[in-house]
Scaffold this motif. Structure first.
Motif, PDB file in Angstrom:
ATOM      1  N   ARG A   1      31.098  -7.630  -0.967  1.00  0.00           N
ATOM      2  CA  ARG A   1      31.451  -6.528  -0.095  1.00  0.00           C
ATOM      3  C   ARG A   1      32.356  -5.515  -0.790  1.00  0.00           C
ATOM      4  N   ALA A   2      33.139  -6.002  -1.724  1.00  0.00           N
ATOM      5  CA  ALA A   2      34.159  -5.119  -2.305  1.00  0.00           C
ATOM      6  C   ALA A   2      33.621  -4.214  -3.395  1.00  0.00           C
TER       7      ALA A   2
ATOM      8  N   ASP B   1      29.149 -12.083   3.000  1.00  0.00           N
ATOM      9  CA  ASP B   1      29.539 -10.890   2.244  1.00  0.00           C
ATOM     10  C   ASP B   1      31.061 -10.741   2.167  1.00  0.00           C
ATOM     11  N   ARG B   2      31.728 -11.163   3.240  1.00  0.00           N
ATOM     12  CA  ARG B   2      33.187 -11.024   3.243  1.00  0.00           C
ATOM     13  C   ARG B   2      33.880 -12.161   2.484  1.00  0.00           C
TER      14      ARG B   2
ATOM     15  N   TRP C   1      34.444  -0.192  -4.420  1.00  0.00           N
ATOM     16  CA  TRP C   1      35.163  -0.128  -5.698  1.00  0.00           C
ATOM     17  C   TRP C   1      34.420   0.748  -6.709  1.00  0.00           C
TER      18      TRP C   1
ATOM     19  N   ASN D   1      31.868 -10.578  -7.872  1.00  0.00           N
ATOM     20  CA  ASN D   1      32.060 -10.856  -6.441  1.00  0.00           C
ATOM     21  C   ASN D   1      33.497 -10.562  -6.008  1.00  0.00           C
ATOM     22  N   ASN D   2      33.731 -10.793  -4.739  1.00  0.00           N
ATOM     23  CA  ASN D   2      34.977 -10.322  -4.138  1.00  0.00           C
ATOM     24  C   ASN D   2      36.204 -10.912  -4.850  1.00  0.00           C
ATOM     25  N   HIS D   3      36.165 -12.221  -5.116  1.00  0.00           N
ATOM     26  CA  HIS D   3      37.373 -12.773  -5.711  1.00  0.00           C
ATOM     27  C   HIS D   3      37.395 -12.517  -7.211  1.00  0.00           C
TER      28      HIS D   3
END
Lengths: 438, 443
Positions: free
Chosen positions: B52-53, B45-46, B57, B238-240
């Protein structure tokens, strides 16, 4: 009157059918009502055709007095006021605990078409005192067997249950005492006693030492002194009324067996010319009847012993026997009826009898339990029976051990079964008299 | 002077402490091994490909959002849209955890999910499914390299399993593909992965076109009245991916549009398990109980049942209420049974002691002694049993020999005899005893 098992079964079947109808038919109420209505009609018809509970007359008769341990017959005359008696009916009695019936229910089958019947019901008299028959209940089936009809009648019959003195009344004691009084044994006693009886002509075979030379000289012929056993001795019967004497052997308790034997001994003592006294004790000393000439003592002791009750407390031998010892002012034959469980609980009994035996002749009477002997000698050899035998033998061994100790102390012991008690006691009394042990 | 024994004691204590610590460590390792999968999940998730973000958000963008938690079970009715990232290329196969770093790098299944669970999730509420794109290397290295991509051919089975067998996937080169979705709002994707617009499945339609393909596709479901949305490229959310171009600004608007009207939150479902609960009306239905329901007990056929029951009860009560004669009081004389009870209790204890052999030996010895005493009088004498056997032998030598030998055997050896032999010998002894008694008289 009550529903019989047949009616209960019928109702249960009808209930099952009703449930079935309810489950199967959309409108089965009428069908169920018809079923139940038919059953009610059948029951009503049964009642109408059956004898009424009030249609009988009963007359009962019972002896006013009976001996404990014996059987008394209840005479019943049952008659029907209308019509004939039922083909079969049952009888049951409501009574006090002093009376026992072998069977709880007596079945009676009168002869066909008979209007009256006589019935003898045997009653066991198992406890001293007054016992009453309260009610007679009868049961017979209705015509179709749907009802039990239960008439009952109050009886209010009473019987006085007294100690068993049948051996006295029947002359059995008198017969047993004959050897001492007038029989062969008496001949020996005449020669061996210490009390002068009479002079008689000297016969060949008599002991020359019995010749009374002074009187022979006066009468110019040989005459011999004839002696007999001493009379006017003192006999005191000590009766233990503690809880161990409540143990039942056969129909009667040990206490009842002891009272019966004590009364027989009292009668025998009277015949033997001795004075008989009576003393009872349990957790504490009870009444003491001083020695009196036998026949007078008998009535007194009989009346007193009829009212004796067995206590539920343990016997205090020290207190009882010390009290008895204090009442005795001359050497006496003390007959103790008592019981013990094992050698530990018998210690105080042994100690106190040892004290009394210094001044008196003690005869200790114990009752053997045939059931204990049966346990000790099993008919089979299953392990449980063997274990029971071992356990019973230990009890018997301890009993023998205590009796051996008493014998070594000089106490005479009579250990016998209830059916041989009276005969054994009288025999021992005769022996004591003949040997002049008192 | 110091006592050497004290040092020995201390050595023992320190050894025990070490053993205790090692035991704790082993237990700790075992616990980690058993429950360590949660750690890997959190790492996923991280990671750049995790989600995760997005939850914080969305909330920051004033779009209500809830993130899944293993111990929280929200009701389905309280959720508006589910975002379900897939990290599994075969929903019908459970792949074990990778053991080495290389395995983890090459792994295409980063979180196993069961096909049934997937199907249930997409039929509960409208769901946005993010298709897998990256291998484990992306998690381990954080570098979006060509080698970290899952070959499109490997997604064939997954497409079949999720009902997209006819959908084609296209993936761009190692560059950012950008599309202006709103005036002044551009979304960008690296190695953009899209559905081929020309071969969409019949039950699917394009929701968002991207660089000649379809990035988000809505597919109708037969059983339920809402569609399931498939996002071809998970980098959109996703996060990135959220940090690229205006993706972060676009995603809340997209999800808000997809969840439709209402204020129900977006549920970021990172769990392969079914965490949501369904409120079933039939479980909480309240029945009104009134007189009518009670009165049904007195309608036909219950009326005849009750009537029959009352009749049965009345007859039974009548029979029970009237007695014939007095009550049976049972045993009146407790004291007369006391001795019998004492004997049987003692015998029971003897049996429980398990000494049947010694009991039998004692029984035989005593019985023989009784026989002898009755023959020779009550006085104790020396060797009375032998004299009794001699007495019997004068009448029946064979019987005396057998009886004496068996009795002696039982007295001497019964304690060590097997149970079967003991019973056999005892029965034989009893039969011989009967013959002896016929000669001698009752015991």
């Amino acid at each position: 009157m009550r529903p019989s098992r047949r009616l209960v079964a019928l109702v249960l079947i009808l209930a099952a059918l009703t449930v079935l109808i309810g489950l199967i038919r959309q409108d089965g109420g009428i069908a169920a009502s018809i079923l139940w209505g038919a059953a009610v009609l059948l029951a009503l018809a049964d009642l109408a055709l059956s004898p009424s509970a009030k249609g009988f007359a009963v007359e009962a008769d019972l002896a006013e007095t009976g001996f404990v341990g014996k059987t008394a017959a209840l005479s019943l005359d049952i008659a029907s006021r209308r019509g004939t008696l039922p083909q079969r009916f049952d009888l049951r009695l409501t009574h006090d605990p002093g009376i026992a019936t072998g069977e709880a229910v007596f079945a009676v089958e009168p002869e066909a078409d008979s209007r009256a019947v006589g019935v003898k019901v045997p009653l066991d008299l198992v406890e001293r005192g007054e016992a009453a028959l309260h009610r007679l209940s009868m049961r017979f089936a209705s015509r179709f067997g749907l009802f039990d009809i239960l008439p009952r009648w109050p009886l209010a019959l009473k019987v006085d249950i007294v100690p068993d003195v049948a051996p006295v009344h029947s002359g059995e004691i008198q017969t047993r005492m004959l050897p001492l009084l007038d029989g062969l044994k008496d001949m020996n006693l005449r020669g061996e006693g210490s009390e002068f009886h009479q002079l008689r002509d000297f016969q060949q075979g008599m002991d020359p030492r019995n010749i009374d030379w002074k009187r022979s000289a006066r009468l110019r012929g040989l005459v011999a002194r004839e002696t007999r056993a001493e009379r006017n001795h003192q006999i005191v019967i000590g009766l233990d009324c503690g809880h161990l004497m409540g143990e039942r052997i056969g129909k009667l308790s040990k206490l009842d067996h002891a009272i019966n034997a004590a009364l027989a001994l009292t009668w025998a003592g009277g015949l033997g010319g001795d004075n008989v006294g009576f003393f009872s004790f349990a957790s504490c000393p009870q009444s003491f009847l001083p020695p009196r000439p036998g026949r007078r003592a008998f009535g007194q002791i009989q009346k007193h012993s009829a009212a004796l009750k067995q206590e539920s407390a343990e016997t205090n031998h020290t207190l009882g026997l010390t009290q008895l010892n204090s009442h005795l002012d001359r050497r006496s034959l003390v007959v103790i009826f008592s019981d013990f469980v094992d050698s530990v609980t018998a210690e105080l009994l042994i100690e106190n009898l040892a004290v009394m035996t210094r001044h008196h002749l003690i005869l200790y009477v114990a009752l053997q339990d045939p059931e204990l002997e049966a346990f000790a000698q099993p008919d089979d050899v299953a392990m449980t029976a063997v274990a029971n035998a071992i356990s019973a033998r230990q009890m018997l061994f301890e009993r023998r051990h205590v009796l051996d100790r008493l014998r070594r102390l000089g106490v005479l012991c009579l250990d016998t079964t209830p059916d041989k008690l009276t005969a054994g006691l009288i025999s021992r009394y005769i022996d004591i008299k003949s040997q002049e042990l008192i | 002077m110091s006592d050497p024994s004290r040092y020995v004691g201390r050595d023992k204590e320190s050894r025990a402490t070490v053993i205790f610590v090692i035991g704790l460590l082993i237990a700790g390792v075992a616990l980690l091994t058993l429950f360590g999968s949660g750690v890997a999940d959190r790492a996923l998730d991280r990671s750049p490909i995790g989600l995760r973000a997005i939850g914080p958000w969305l909330r920051q963008a004033e779009l209500p959002a809830r993130v899944s938690h293993p111990r929280l079970h929200p009701r389905v009715e309280d959720l508006g849209l589910r975002v379900l990232p897939l990290f599994d290329i075969d929903l019908g196969y459970e792949e074990g955890p990778p053991e080495t770093l290389e395995d983890r790098m090459n792994s295409t299944t980063l979180r196993d999910i069961d096909l049934d669970n997937f199907t249930t999730k997409i039929t509960e509420i409208p769901t946005v499914v993010l298709l897998p794109k990256w291998r484990g290397a992306m998690v381990e290295t954080g570098i979006a390299h060509d080698q970290s991509l899952i070959p499109l051919g490997d997604l064939y089975k997954l497409k079949n399993q999720i009902g997209l067998e006819r959908a084609g996937l296209h993936r761009g080169g190692p560059e950012f593909a950008e599309v202006e979705v709103e005036p002044g709002q551009t979304i960008a994707l690296f190695h953009a992965q899209t559905f081929v617009a020309s071969i969409l499945p019949d039950h699917c339609r394009s929701e968002l076109a991207f660089a000649g393909g379809v990035l988000v596709m809505a597919c109708d479901q037969d059983e339920v009245g809402f569609p399931v949305y498939f996002v071809a490229d998970p980098d959109l959310m996703n996060n990135h991916g959220l940090g690229v171009a205006d993706n972060a600004a676009f995603v809340p608007a997209l999800l808000d549009r997809l969840r439709g009207s209402g204020d129900l939150p977006v549920y970021i479902d990172n769990s392969p398990d079914l965490l949501t609960t369904i409120e079933r009306e039939e479980e909480r239905q309240d029945y009104s109980r009134g007189y009518e329901e009670f009165a049904r007990f007195f309608d036909y056929p219950f009326t005849v049942f009750w009537a029959a029951l009352l009749m049965v009860l009345a007859v039974l009560f009548w029979r029970g209420a009237v007695r014939f004669g007095p009550l049976d009081t049972g045993e009146r004389f407790a004291v007369e049974r006391s001795k019998r009870a004492a004997i049987t209790a003692k015998a029971r204890l003897l049996r429980l002691s398990g000494s049947d052999g010694r009991m039998v030996a004692d029984f035989v010895r005593t019985q023989l002694n009784d026989l002898a005493m009755r023959s020779f009088g009550g006085q104790p004498m020396q060797d009375v049993e032998r004299r009794f056997l001699t007495f019997i032998a004068r009448r029946d030598p064979d019987l005396a020999r057998d009886f004496g030998a068996l009795a002696d055997d039982l007295i001497q050896n019964a304690a060590s005899m097997p149970e079967a032999q003991l019973h056999r010998n005892l029965a034989h002894y009893h039969s011989l005893l009967k013959r002896v008694v016929t000669i001698h008289g009752p015991v």
